[in-house]
Design a protein around this motif. Sequence first.
Motif, short mmCIF file in Angstrom:
data_model
loop_
_atom_site.label_atom_id
_atom_site.label_comp_id
_atom_site.label_asym_id
_atom_site.label_seq_id
_atom_site.Cartn_x
_atom_site.Cartn_y
_atom_site.Cartn_z
N GLY A 24 53.09 -21.60 15.71
CA GLY A 24 53.55 -22.98 15.60
C GLY A 24 52.91 -23.63 14.38
N PRO A 25 52.36 -24.84 14.53
CA PRO A 25 51.74 -25.51 13.38
C PRO A 25 50.33 -24.98 13.06
CG PRO A 25 51.58 -26.92 15.30
CD PRO A 25 52.42 -25.72 15.70
N TRP A 26 49.80 -24.12 13.91
CA TRP A 26 48.43 -23.62 13.76
C TRP A 26 48.39 -22.39 12.86
CZ3 TRP A 26 44.81 -26.71 15.74
CH2 TRP A 26 45.16 -27.57 16.80
N ALA A 27 47.36 -22.31 12.03
CA ALA A 27 47.14 -21.13 11.18
C ALA A 27 45.66 -20.79 11.19
CB ALA A 27 47.61 -21.41 9.75
N ALA A 28 45.38 -19.49 11.21
CA ALA A 28 44.00 -19.00 11.13
C ALA A 28 43.96 -17.85 10.14
CB ALA A 28 43.52 -18.52 12.50
N TRP A 29 42.79 -17.61 9.61
CA TRP A 29 42.61 -16.56 8.61
C TRP A 29 41.52 -15.61 9.08
CZ3 TRP A 29 43.29 -21.68 7.99
CH2 TRP A 29 44.47 -22.07 7.37
N ILE A 59 36.64 -17.98 15.30
CA ILE A 59 37.76 -18.15 14.38
C ILE A 59 38.21 -19.60 14.41
CG2 ILE A 59 39.49 -17.50 16.11
CD1 ILE A 59 40.95 -16.06 13.72
N ARG A 60 38.64 -20.09 13.26
CA ARG A 60 39.07 -21.49 13.13
C ARG A 60 40.57 -21.54 12.86
NH1 ARG A 60 36.31 -26.06 9.26
NH2 ARG A 60 36.71 -27.68 10.76
N PHE A 61 41.27 -22.30 13.69
CA PHE A 61 42.69 -22.56 13.48
C PHE A 61 42.85 -23.96 12.90
CE2 PHE A 61 43.05 -19.06 16.37
CZ PHE A 61 44.27 -18.48 16.08
N MET A 62 43.73 -24.11 11.95
CA MET A 62 43.99 -25.40 11.32
C MET A 62 45.46 -25.75 11.51
SD MET A 62 41.09 -26.32 9.90
CE MET A 62 41.61 -27.66 8.85
N ALA A 63 45.73 -27.05 11.70
CA ALA A 63 47.10 -27.56 11.75
C ALA A 63 47.19 -28.77 10.83
CB ALA A 63 47.48 -27.95 13.17
N LEU A 92 37.23 -29.30 18.70
CA LEU A 92 38.41 -29.86 18.07
C LEU A 92 37.95 -31.01 17.18
CD1 LEU A 92 41.87 -30.17 19.32
CD2 LEU A 92 40.84 -32.29 18.55
N GLU A 93 38.38 -30.98 15.92
CA GLU A 93 37.91 -31.94 14.93
C GLU A 93 39.08 -32.37 14.05
OE1 GLU A 93 34.61 -31.52 11.37
OE2 GLU A 93 35.53 -29.69 12.12
N ALA A 94 39.04 -33.61 13.59
CA ALA A 94 40.03 -34.12 12.64
C ALA A 94 39.35 -34.22 11.28
CB ALA A 94 40.55 -35.49 13.07
N VAL A 95 39.99 -33.64 10.26
CA VAL A 95 39.41 -33.64 8.91
C VAL A 95 40.46 -34.08 7.90
CG1 VAL A 95 37.71 -31.84 9.43
CG2 VAL A 95 39.94 -31.19 8.51
N ALA A 149 41.33 -29.25 13.20
CA ALA A 149 40.65 -27.95 13.22
C ALA A 149 40.25 -27.63 14.65
CB ALA A 149 39.41 -28.00 12.32
N LEU A 150 40.69 -26.50 15.15
CA LEU A 150 40.34 -26.02 16.49
C LEU A 150 39.57 -24.72 16.28
CD1 LEU A 150 40.59 -26.37 19.55
CD2 LEU A 150 42.84 -25.26 19.41
#
Length: 177
Positions: A24-29, A59-63, A92-95, A149-150
């Motif tokens: 979905g809108p989440w991406a991780a590397w 691992i960090r997922f970003m949306a 869970l954080e907003a950046v 960021a999750l």
Amino acid sequence: MSVGFGASYYALTDGRLFAAVRIGPWAAWPDVGQPLPNPYTRAYLARSGQMQLGYAEGIRFMAQTDDSGAPLLANCTYRVAGFVPGASFWTLEAVDLEGVNIAASPDLMVLHSERIARTGDGAMKINIGPRLAPGNWLPIAGVGEFSIALTFYDALVFSGGNTSIEQMPSIQMEDCA
């Protein structure tokens, strides 16, 4: 020719995107935490100077968008709801787009898995936005676009060769000021 130049520039300015896992809108590397990341990821890490979690650490997922694909805007309220993949602990954080935390309160910079109320079936429901919201609320400040960021710590995701993720929480826009 311009497409080739653009792709080369993109690869060299943010190589993480070539090895992204998307739900979905989440991406991780996941390659970022590897001992030998791909050359694009290695170049990104060298330029950014960011400290990354090791492969076994988490691992960090970003949306950067909601489920509809619209960019996340700091003047809007969003609901993040659903289940997360298995992890001992998550935050869970907003950046902002530079990675700087945009929490409105220095006393509540992030929400984490051990301090939120859950629904009867164990799912999470978190409101993120500038206006007071019922339940779990992460107040944010600022203007323009932002990211969520999750981060999963001691995550079962990607451990032991398991690279399959069934679902991530949904991100729905509730309202905008």
